[in-house]
Enzyme design. Structure first.
Site, short mmCIF file in Angstrom:
data_model
loop_
_atom_site.label_atom_id
_atom_site.label_comp_id
_atom_site.label_asym_id
_atom_site.label_seq_id
_atom_site.Cartn_x
_atom_site.Cartn_y
_atom_site.Cartn_z
N ILE A 1 0.78 -1.02 0.05
CA ILE A 1 0.06 0.17 -0.04
C ILE A 1 0.96 1.27 0.15
O ILE A 1 0.79 2.21 -0.73
CB ILE A 1 -0.99 -0.14 1.22
CG1 ILE A 1 -1.95 -0.96 0.94
CG2 ILE A 1 -1.66 1.23 1.29
CD1 ILE A 1 -2.93 -1.23 2.33
N LEU B 1 7.74 -14.06 -9.86
CA LEU B 1 7.71 -13.05 -10.49
C LEU B 1 6.80 -12.53 -11.57
O LEU B 1 6.59 -11.38 -11.86
CB LEU B 1 9.34 -13.37 -11.58
CG LEU B 1 9.77 -12.20 -12.35
CD1 LEU B 1 11.34 -12.08 -12.45
CD2 LEU B 1 9.43 -12.23 -13.67
N CYS C 1 33.64 6.68 16.92
CA CYS C 1 32.39 7.49 17.29
C CYS C 1 32.43 6.88 19.16
O CYS C 1 33.24 7.49 19.78
CB CYS C 1 31.26 7.54 16.71
SG CYS C 1 30.37 8.85 17.23
N GLN D 1 34.72 7.39 22.48
CA GLN D 1 34.28 7.96 23.83
C GLN D 1 34.52 7.03 24.79
O GLN D 1 34.84 7.05 25.99
CB GLN D 1 32.62 8.21 23.58
CG GLN D 1 32.59 9.32 22.65
CD GLN D 1 31.14 9.44 22.24
OE1 GLN D 1 30.06 9.02 22.99
NE2 GLN D 1 30.61 10.74 21.69
N ARG E 1 26.25 13.22 19.69
CA ARG E 1 25.82 14.26 20.70
C ARG E 1 26.83 14.59 21.65
O ARG E 1 26.68 15.54 22.49
CB ARG E 1 24.57 13.81 21.30
CG ARG E 1 23.35 13.93 20.62
CD ARG E 1 22.11 13.49 21.43
NE ARG E 1 20.97 13.04 20.64
CZ ARG E 1 20.58 13.58 19.51
NH1 ARG E 1 20.60 14.74 19.47
NH2 ARG E 1 19.81 12.94 18.84
N HIS F 1 33.20 9.45 11.69
CA HIS F 1 33.18 8.12 11.00
C HIS F 1 33.74 8.02 9.60
O HIS F 1 33.17 8.44 8.67
CB HIS F 1 31.33 7.92 10.89
CG HIS F 1 30.56 7.76 12.01
ND1 HIS F 1 30.17 6.63 12.46
CD2 HIS F 1 30.19 8.53 12.85
CE1 HIS F 1 29.46 6.85 13.38
NE2 HIS F 1 29.50 7.98 13.76
N GLU G 1 34.30 5.57 7.54
CA GLU G 1 33.99 4.62 6.67
C GLU G 1 32.79 5.19 5.99
O GLU G 1 33.01 4.67 4.67
CB GLU G 1 32.84 3.54 7.73
CG GLU G 1 31.76 3.97 8.47
CD GLU G 1 31.94 4.51 9.73
OE1 GLU G 1 32.87 4.98 10.08
OE2 GLU G 1 30.82 4.46 10.58
#
Ligand code: GLN
Length: 535
Positions: A149, A192, A383, A387, A464, A509, A511
């Protein structure tokens, strides 16, 4: 010139429609056309940023800070091109702007409806991307499966585009799954057929069929598919399982997919230049020796949660001629004592401490980092990985036993990781992190500087929290090196601990910017260091 290629999916989702789209787009770009790709996600979320990686896989971050579907990562890697947040269209974005316009009175008293208002908004968004990008060909992958839908308004917009732009300017590629019966090995085409019928019911006749199957689709099956879909046999492409996703464009080119599609779009054709790509794939295939990498994270049961990191390791591995073997280590299992660190890290050549959020599993990750540091295992932290490395170092080297990140313990007496200043007071979760590309200044004479070979770099972010500046001096005295900073010199971007062979962590990051032919420098150096340990 403006050409549009819509890619739809049939039978079921998760069959690699993103790779199919990226591969076809790549082939046409390597003929010499400028190409862009849009991913349409028919869900109500405005973007993927608030979605659980368990369900949806990785959130891919664009240069301009869009939190997007992971397929954008495939597109960037195959096209060797950075996309923008607007390359990911969602139902949430479409309805959001239609409702906003209605509130402003822009519809001048009309009844606002799916057709034409939602479909017009969809078409306008597609055009906006195509115009801004200035591309000859815009590929649009419609997420989900034909018959859902949710995707109906998008398919209706796709149908209208042919009426608007003419059939030489709009093409439809349908990717569908072909099951193979285990008992007889027979390829079944019935599902298919049904999905093509469903597409036709909506008013779209596909120009090309990409059959996804575990085995190559033989000639007679292609003929059969051709007969009931009215797609010429040359337009039936077998996209069978391969070990390396980067083989898919080559597989499609061999079957004439790029020629067929170019002709459909009335575009002059020459063979796409693929030599460098062939060489890259060959290097991956030829690698016999392995390097075993521990992947320490919380969403390890769905490997797609860390898709770009997996790919970045593969890109780098081509240059060290070793195949990366990933050993997934679930941080919550460490935390709950279900697995032992010695067992987890035995026979491991290096470890990636993965990005993450929240308290659950974090003590497991911290314990893993301690083990990695004390056993001098090469480590790349990303990341949350940075930390928690700072937390671990503060606790076990500086002796601040209750040190923590305020994300995990808001009342810690030693908040070595704290909320970014600009994050204070933010109450909405969607799209509010520090996102996208920011420049980073590297300190001369550090590992970071030698890895990147320059003073200023650009990398993407999604966080953050950050290192609390109040603790930097003490941490540095204890031997931690802060080697990368935000441009204003206030924000820690990279740490390294050079008493170890390779202990390197980034707030950003890396990557997301890794490309098959241009691996990310930290990934490459990390793999080189790990590969020295492996046999
Ligand atoms: N949870 C941490 C933060 O918000 C790290 C995020 C991440 O690893 N992407 O800063």
């Amino acid at each position: 010139m403006r050409k549009f290629v819509f890619v739809t999916g049939g039978v079921m989702s998760g069959i690699g429609k993103g790779i199919t789209t990226a591969s076809l787009a790549m082939l046409l770009s390597r003929i010499g056309y400028s190409v862009t790709i849009i991913k349409i996600d028919p869900y109500l979320n405005v973007d993927a940023g608030t979605m659980n990686p368990y369900m949806h896989g990785e959130v891919f971050v664009t240069e301009d800070g869009g939190e997007t579907d992971l397929d954008l990562g495939h597109y960037e890697r195959f096209l060797h091109k950075s996309l923008k947040r607007y390359n990911n269209i969602t139902t949430g974005k479409i309805y959001g702007s239609v409702i906003e316009k209605e509130r402003k009175g822009e519809y001048l008293g009309q009844t606002v409806q799916i057709i034409p208002h939602i479909t017009d908004e969809i078409k306008n968004r597609i055009l906006e991307v195509s115009n801004n990008d200035g591309s000859d060909i815009t590929f649009i992958e419609i997420g989900g499966t034909v018959g859902d839908i949710e995707s109906l308004p998008f398919l209706e917009a796709a149908r209208q585009m042919m009426i608007d732009y003419g059939k030489e300017n709009v093409s439809y590629v349908h990717t569908a799954y072909l099951p193979v019966l285990q008992t007889t090995g027979e390829i079944k085409t019935k599902p298919l057929q049904h999905s093509v019928n469903e597409l036709r019911r909506i008013g779209i006749q596909p120009d090309m069929i990409v059959g996804r199957s575990s085995v190559p689709i033989p000639r007679e099956i292609k003929k059969k598919i051709s007969l009931f879909t009215s797609v010429p046999e040359a337009g039936i492409i077998s996209a069978h399982d391969v070990n390396i996703v980067y083989e898919v464009p080559l597989l499609m080119k061999e079957q004439g997919a790029s020629k067929f599609l170019a002709e459909k779009l009335d575009l002059p054709y020459k063979e796409p230049y693929m030599e460098d790509w062939v060489e890259f794939v060959d290097k991956l295939k030829r690698a016999e020796k392995t390097v075993t990498i521990a992947m320490v994270g919380k969403y390890t049961s769905l490997h797609d949660s860390y898709l770009s990191i997996k790919e970045a390791l593969i890109h780098a591995s081509a240059l060290i001629h070793k195949k990366p073997v990933l050993k997934w280590i679930e941080a919550t299992d460490i935390e709950e004592g279900k697995i032992k660190l010695e067992d987890s890290f035995s026979n491991v050549d290096g470890a990636v401490v993965l990005p993450g959020f929240g308290r659950r599993g974090s003590e497991g990750k911290i314990a893993a980092i301690r083990y990695i540091r004390e056993n001098n295992i090469p480590m790349l932290g990303i990341c949350f990985g940075l930390q928690l490395s700072v937390v671990e170092f503060a606790r076990n080297v500086l002796g601040l036993r209750e040190a923590n990140s305020t994300e995990l313990d808001p009342s810690t007496p030693y908040p070595v990781i704290t909320l970014l200043e600009e994050q204070k007071g933010i109450d909405k979760l969607g799209g509010t992190m520090r996102l996208g590309s920011y420049p980073i200044i590297l300190e001369k004479g550090t590992k970071a500087y030698s890895i990147y070979g320059k003073e200023e770099i650009l990398e993407r972010h999604r966080h953050r929290y950050e290192v609390n500046p109040d603790y930097i001096e003490k941490l540095a005295e204890a031997g931690l090196t802060f080697s990368g900073w935000s441009k204003n010199g206030k924000r820690v971007e990279i740490i390294e601990y050079n008493a170890n062979r390779f202990f390197f962590a980034t707030q950003f990051h890396p990557e997301f910017r890794s490309r098959p032919l241009f691996p990310s420098p930290p990934f490459l150096e990390f793999l080189k260091a790990s590969s020295r340990t492996s046999s």
